[in-house]
Design a protein around this motif. Structure first.
Motif: not given
Length: 94
Positions: A1-13, A15-26
């Motif tokens: 049986m294969i168990t799912a690993l917990p998510s390590a955080g946001p995926t690269a796309p 994180a990039t989208r979130d960073r760009e949203a913060r830059l645009r807001e600034a």
């Protein structure tokens, strides 16, 4: 049986989208600050002669200028926010 690993955080796309949203807001905030100063220097926010709103009008006129400048910047303003965003993005990836 294969168990799912917990998510390590946001995926690269994400994180990039979130960073760009913060830059645009600034960038929008910077342009809005600039526009507020220009609107203030142009006389917006001052009561016309003969209409005295008293201290309340003086105190709240800055809120009106903030809102007007923010709306202008969000709508494209003078293009300063987009230029700032591109410069911030290039610096962030550079």
């Amino acid at each position: 049986m294969i168990t799912a690993l917990p998510s390590a955080g946001p995926t690269a796309p994400d994180a990039t989208r979130d960073r760009e949203a913060r830059l645009r807001e600034a960038a929008i905030q910077l342009e809005a600050g600039f526009l507020k100063q220009m609107l203030s220097e142009a006389g917006l926010g001052r009561a016309p002669a003969g209409l005295d709103g008293g201290a309340g009008e003086d105190q709240f006129s800055s809120f009106l200028l903030d809102a007007q400048a923010r709306r202008m910047a969000e709508a494209g303003g003078i293009g300063l926010a987009e230029s700032l965003f591109e410069a911030l993005k290039a610096r962030d990836h550079g």
